[in-house]
Design a protein around this motif. Structure first.
Motif, PDB file in Angstrom:
ATOM      1  N   ASP B 453      -2.048  -0.578 -10.860  1.00 48.28           N
ATOM      2  CA  ASP B 453      -2.908  -0.120 -10.638  1.00 48.28           C
ATOM      3  C   ASP B 453      -3.926  -0.335  -9.404  1.00 48.28           C
ATOM      4  O   ASP B 453      -3.774   1.111  -8.889  1.00 48.28           O
ATOM      5  N   ASP B 456      -1.777   0.270  -6.560  1.00 44.78           N
ATOM      6  CA  ASP B 456      -1.210   1.812  -6.398  1.00 44.78           C
ATOM      7  C   ASP B 456      -2.701   2.672  -5.172  1.00 44.78           C
ATOM      8  O   ASP B 456      -1.960   3.198  -4.540  1.00 44.78           O
ATOM      9  N   LYS B 457      -3.966   2.110  -6.038  1.00 44.89           N
ATOM     10  CA  LYS B 457      -4.802   2.880  -5.234  1.00 44.89           C
ATOM     11  C   LYS B 457      -5.384   2.410  -4.104  1.00 44.89           C
ATOM     12  O   LYS B 457      -6.414   2.860  -2.897  1.00 44.89           O
ATOM     13  N   TYR B 458      -4.995   0.820  -3.818  1.00 44.83           N
ATOM     14  CA  TYR B 458      -5.813   0.502  -2.100  1.00 44.83           C
ATOM     15  C   TYR B 458      -4.311   0.726  -1.627  1.00 44.83           C
ATOM     16  O   TYR B 458      -4.494  -0.197  -0.960  1.00 44.83           O
ATOM     17  N   GLY B 556     -10.627  -5.517  -7.129  1.00 46.37           N
ATOM     18  CA  GLY B 556     -11.157  -3.574  -7.016  1.00 46.37           C
ATOM     19  C   GLY B 556     -12.120  -3.273  -6.191  1.00 46.37           C
ATOM     20  O   GLY B 556     -12.489  -2.477  -5.057  1.00 46.37           O
ATOM     21  N   ARG B 560     -12.532  -1.580  -1.965  1.00 49.73           N
ATOM     22  CA  ARG B 560     -13.534  -0.247  -1.874  1.00 49.73           C
ATOM     23  C   ARG B 560     -15.052  -0.454  -1.512  1.00 49.73           C
ATOM     24  O   ARG B 560     -15.029   0.361  -0.471  1.00 49.73           O
TER      25      ARG B 560
END
Lengths: 412, 674
Positions: B453, B456-458, B556, B560
């Motif tokens: 996850d 994919d997100k970053y 994460g 971010r």
């Protein structure tokens, strides 16, 4: 009736007052100024110079060169010159076997220092207005409460009671506000409304009587001392301790040590006003007293040298201990036998006195009339104290915290 | 020089059959040996008397002064005829198919060792195959050895005994063709015939050494020149010695498999023999099965035999000898050199420890003292902790790596030259790799999902890897090599971030965070320290999943916001420190302010009124009253010899570069108590 001396303007006859700024007698009405010419000067004795000499006329030395204006020995205070303290005079020596005090003629002053009964207070008549003025026994100079004339009670400052010198005022009364403001400057814990709610009493310039001592303290000192040395041998630490007993003879000289001679004024206030510059000491002249209040000494003779000796001995012991202990690990004084040889002078010191009332309490203040140093008790406010502490606590803590947060936000 | 030796020996043995070795037929004369008079070795041919004397003197000189006379070069430089002679008499090349490119290749050609008994050579006179030789020879040898006196373990009395030759002569007289016809069987590699202490697979001058050793006399552990070499004692594949050669249950002082005559007991290879023998019952059934499978795999791929024995007694023998005997007498070892390792764990109370016995030139060459200490250091922690199964599994892995890379800790995937390494992307590479076996399957699954996850997100490849040890690499290097060796990272910048958890039993775990590309831009030094420190706290406490999961969360956050979050404990600690600083400052300031408020003070001294330089002090007395001496025990701290990641638990290993088991065969090994 006792005699009164008044300083009057030769031009207009108005009362003269001593002006600290110019060092002259000034007439506030016509502006005439008159020099204050010094009269005979009393020779100063060096420390320890006259010790042990019987009949060594400390009284003669104390009064040599003095000229009194209409002075007469007050009743009951007669003393024969020459009967000063000497090593062999057991009646007047403080401690004939160890200490000696010379200089001022302390003979027969025992009765003088006692405060007479109110019924026996001498009464003076003001020369200007003829009013009867009753002055406290210790007061030498005052202002006539009726006509405002400056009066000097000559009988209290003449003869054997004549001071050896006087340090004239250098600070004028108008300079006091600045001095006091400067005094308040770093007083952060005063109540918030101290300045608005407090009332300042009348500022009085007072010549405070002081005994100024020159002296020598000598004696024998004994110490316990030890030295320690360590060395490592393998897994052991070897420590050797040597114990010693030290005996030293020491002497130390002091000069111009002032001791407050008036019971009316707090000693701690006077001590806090130090130092006074003794180099400005002038031979006594009653004209310096014009416009000011003056007191004379009222300490008993036993008390005169005790404080001086105590202070001298304290300094001597610490200085000798420091030097004797050089080279030793620890030095502990165990015994000492000290002798003090003192030479005392009676000097009038300039001091401004005033009170401040705040919240129903009186706070006494004194100002060194020579240097402008202000001393006195000040009220503290607990709320102000807490706020003072909290501000600094918050400033430092908050600053550090902000620094930490800033570093974190910046990714540092 | 080797041939010179043979000449001396053969010259003394008229009827040993050496003449039937067929050397003549293989063209030995082409090597120039003929010119040395070897051809005229037969004493019955006197030739000229002077020639014999000259030859004798020459041969004696070879023995006494090996350095004067040039040694023959190593195998590859020998003429093919000589090599073919070796091939006919030695079983080494044909049987040890797995040797491959190993350093022992040189030994193939060398095929050293003088055949101790002519009976052996006699059988090979006709150029028979090694199988034929073996079959006949061992029967003969058995008869011969049965008459030889028993010899003690490690006894250097395996010296040429005249009696032995006499007996052999008698026993082998029927079969031996005679010495004169075939004087040479050919050089036969049998390091055990000589002093095996100096045996080195990489030795470039084996003959020189052997000659030297011979001149110096047989040393400890060396075999009698008359005794059979290991290769000679090898039974053909598939054959086993009879059970009646073993003591069986007859002697309670020895294990049932122990031979009645260790010195003559034949060696053999039994592929079906169990490789994990857990008499002490320290492994679970599952562990045994896993180990067996792994060892079979190693046998098949590397051609090396690894045996694990856990016993409760060594029957009075030392662990080293017991391990060697177990290995020698139970059909272990691959190839004519019986390459392999035997790990014997003794659980006998008061004698707990292990011994790693190495056999064969390759294995012994790789397992030196440094390697022994490294491997034993690792194994010690497991043994001390009682985690025998995991410890042995790790040990097996280290041995495997030792065979494949020469170092027990180097990872096979470790890229040596990163600069020239062609990086690649492996989209199928698992995100969570649990080499250290500290995560359960469900935990791996959860972490994998979470990592996916984040990836994919970053757009950053997030990887978690657990490892037992970083070996000889530092953690950063290890992590970096793992990352690039396994094809992690997105885009051309290989954007990724990897958490490596190092956890080995007995050690407190540690972590390392590595980033590349976009991940590296976010991973400042401060962030790296925060991520590692926070994760390390949980890992140290054994919370591996929690630590990894928390690392993912913090990563994460970092991806971010650009900063790794600080722990609440860290904030609390910092805040308390800052408040303390404020408290101290505030109190100090308040104290000073209060001191300024109280101005009137009575003076206690007259320091301001001291006349300068007026103090005078005179010393009256300085009396020494007492002197005391005291001693305090304060030992000096000595520096610890512990270094780096490797534990020195249990001290260093006992290492033998060469020793003999009861069979007389040479081994090396190391061991330690626990």
């Amino acid at each position: 009736m006792s005699q009164i001396a008044e300083q009057k303007c030769p031009a207009c006859g108005a009362p003269l007052r001593f002006d600290p700024a110019s060092g002259k007698l000034v007439c506030d009405y016509c502006g005439t100024t008159t020099e204050v010419k010094p009269e005979g000067q009393k020779p100063m004795k060096k420390p320890g110079a006259a010790s042990g000499k019987p009949g060594a006329g400390p009284a003669q030395g104390g009064h040599a060169g003095q000229s009194d204006t209409g002075a007469g020995a007050p009743q009951g205070s007669q003393s024969s010159p020459g009967q000063g303290q000497s090593a062999g005079n057991t009646d007047n020596n403080i401690d004939s076997s160890t200490d000696s005090i010379e200089g001022f003629d302390f003979a027969n002053i025992t009765d003088s220092v006692t405060v007479p009964d109110a019924g026996n207070l001498p009464v003076y008549n003001c020369v200007s207005c003829g009013a009867e003025v009753i002055a406290p026994a210790e007061q030498v100079a005052l202002t006539c409460p009726y006509c405002g004339n400056n009066i000097v009670l000559t009988d209290k400052v003449s003869g054997k009671l004549r001071p050896d010198g006087v340090i004239p005022f250098r600070i004028q009364a108008k300079d006091l506000p600045d001095a006091v403001n400067h005094f308040y400057k770093d007083k952060k814990l005063l109540p918030r409304r101290f300045f608005s709610e407090s009332t300042m009493g009348r500022v009085t310039g007072v010549y405070v009587p002081f005994w100024v001592f020159n002296g020598r303290v000598s004696g024998t000192f004994e110490f316990d001392a030890q030295t320690t040395s360590s060395a490592r041998r393998g897994d052991y630490i070897i420590t050797k301790t040597d114990y010693y007993h030290l005996v030293r003879e020491a002497a130390m000289d002091f000069e111009n040590l002032p001791v407050d001679a008036s019971t009316r004024i707090e000693d701690r206030l006077m001590d806090s006003l130090e130092p006074f510059d003794s180099r400005e000491t002038k031979p006594f002249d009653m004209r310096y007293l014009a416009g000011f209040t003056a007191d004379r000494f009222d300490q008993k003779k036993e008390d005169i040298s005790a404080r001086a000796k105590h202070r001298m001995q304290t300094s001597t012991v610490s200085a000798v201990t420091a030097q004797a202990g050089a080279g030793y690990g620890s030095v502990t004084p165990t015994d000492s036998s000290l002798h003090a040889q003192l030479d005392a002078k009676y000097i009038l010191f300039p001091v401004y006195m005033f009170d401040i009332s705040h919240a129903g309490k009186n706070y006494h203040f004194a100002v060194n009339g020579q240097t402008g140093k202000v001393v006195g008790d000040l009220p503290t406010d607990s709320g102000v104290s807490f706020l003072y502490f909290f501000k600094r606590f918050a400033l430092v803590s908050g600053g550090l915290l902000a620094y930490s947060v800033g570093k974190y936000l910046l990714g540092m | 020089m080797h041939i010179c030796e043979e000449e001396v020996t053969i010259a003394d043995m008229k009827s040993t059959g050496m003449k039937n070795t067929g050397l003549k037929k293989t063209g030995m004369k082409n090597t120039g040996i003929k010119n040395t008079g070897m051809k005229n070795n037969n004493r019955n041919e006197t030739g000229t008397k002077w020639k014999s004397i000259l030859i004798s003197l020459l041969l004696t000189g070879c023995l006494i002064f090996p350095g004067v006379f040039p040694a023959l070069p190593e195998g590859p430089f020998l003429p093919d005829s000589f090599l073919s002679v070796s091939a006919t008499v030695c079983a080494a090349e044909t049987k040890d198919g797995g040797a491959g490119s190993e350093a022992a290749a040189g030994h193939q050609a060398r095929a050293g060792g003088i055949p101790a008994v002519s009976a052996v050579n006699g059988s090979a006179a006709a150029g028979s195959t090694s199988e034929d030789l073996a079959a006949d020879d061992f029967q003969t040898d058995a008869a011969v050895r049965s008459t030889q006196p028993d010899q003690e373990e490690g006894d250097s009395a395996l010296v040429p005994a005249e009696d032995g030759y006499t007996e052999a002569e008698g026993a082998g007289a029927d079969t031996d063709p005679g010495l004169d016809e075939n004087p040479y069987e050919g050089p036969n590699e049998d390091s055990d015939n000589k002093d095996s202490d100096n045996k080195d697979p990489d030795n470039s001058d084996p003959y020189g050494e052997e000659t030297t050793e011979t001149q110096n006399g047989p040393e400890e552990g060396s075999q009698d020149q008359t005794a059979l070499s290991d290769r000679d004692r090898m039974l053909p594949d598939g054959e086993k010695p009879d059970d009646d050669l073993r003591v069986g249950d007859g002697d309670p002082a020895l294990p049932a498999w122990y031979p009645k005559d260790p010195l003559s007991f034949p060696f053999y290879h039994d592929e079906k023999a169990p490789r994990v023998i857990d008499i002490a019952d320290i492994f679970s059934g599952e562990e045994e099965q896993q180990m067996e499978a792994r060892l079979a795999e190693i046998r098949a791929s590397l051609g090396k035999d690894i045996v694990i024995l856990a016993d409760v007694s060594t029957y009075g023998l030392s662990r080293s000898v017991y391990a060697a005997d177990f290995y020698d007498f139970n059909g272990y070892g691959i190839g004519p050199d019986r390459e392999g390792v035997c790990l014997m764990i003794c659980m006998e109370p008061g004698n707990r420890g292990w011994w790693c016995c190495c056999t064969g030139p390759v294995t012994r060459g790789l397992y030196d003292e440094t390697v022994a200490n490294q491997i034993d250091d690792m194994l010690y922690d497991y043994m001390k902790a009682g985690d025998y199964g995991t410890g042995v599994e790790d040990w097996i892995e280290n041995i495997r790596r030792l065979y494949t890379t020469g170092s027990p800790y180097s990872e096979e995937w470790a890229v040596m030259d990163e600069a020239s390494f062609e990086r690649f992307h492996d989209p199928d590479a698992p995100r969570v790799v649990d080499d250290a076996k500290i995560l359960s399957d469900s935990e791996i699954e959860k972490l994998t999902q979470k990592a996916a996850d984040l990836s994919d997100k970053y757009g950053v490849d997030v990887v978690i890897h657990t490892a037992r040890s970083q070996g000889v690499l530092d953690r950063d290097t290890y992590s970096r090599k793992y990352f690039l060796s396994h094809g992690y990272g997105f885009s051309d910048e290989y954007d990724g971030i990897q958490l490596t958890i190092f956890k080995r039993p007995g050690y407190v775990g540690g972590v390392n965070v590595y980033a590349s590309g976009k991940g590296l831009k976010k991973l400042s030094e401060v962030n790296k320290n925060r991520l590692e420190n926070r994760c390390d706290g949980l890992i140290s406490g054994g919370e591996y999943y929690e630590g990894a999961s928390q690392w993912l969360d913090q990563t994460g956050h970092m991806l971010r916001t650009g900063r790794a979050p600080r722990s609440s404990a860290s904030w609390r600690f910092t805040t308390i420190l800052e408040m303390l600083a404020g408290l101290i400052f505030g109190s100090f300031s308040l104290g000073k302010a209060k001191a300024r408020m109280a101005t009137p003070q009575t003076k206690e001294n007259a320091n301001s009124y001291i006349v300068q330089k007026s103090i005078r002090i005179r010393n009256i007395a300085n009396r020494l009253l007492d002197s005391r001496v005291s001693e305090v025990y304060s030992p000096v701290k000595r520096e610890s010899s512990d270094s780096g990641d490797h534990s020195s638990g249990g001290g260093s290993s006992t290492f033998h570069s060469s020793y003999s088991g009861s069979s007389g065969s040479s081994h090396s090994g190391s061991g330690r108590d626990f």
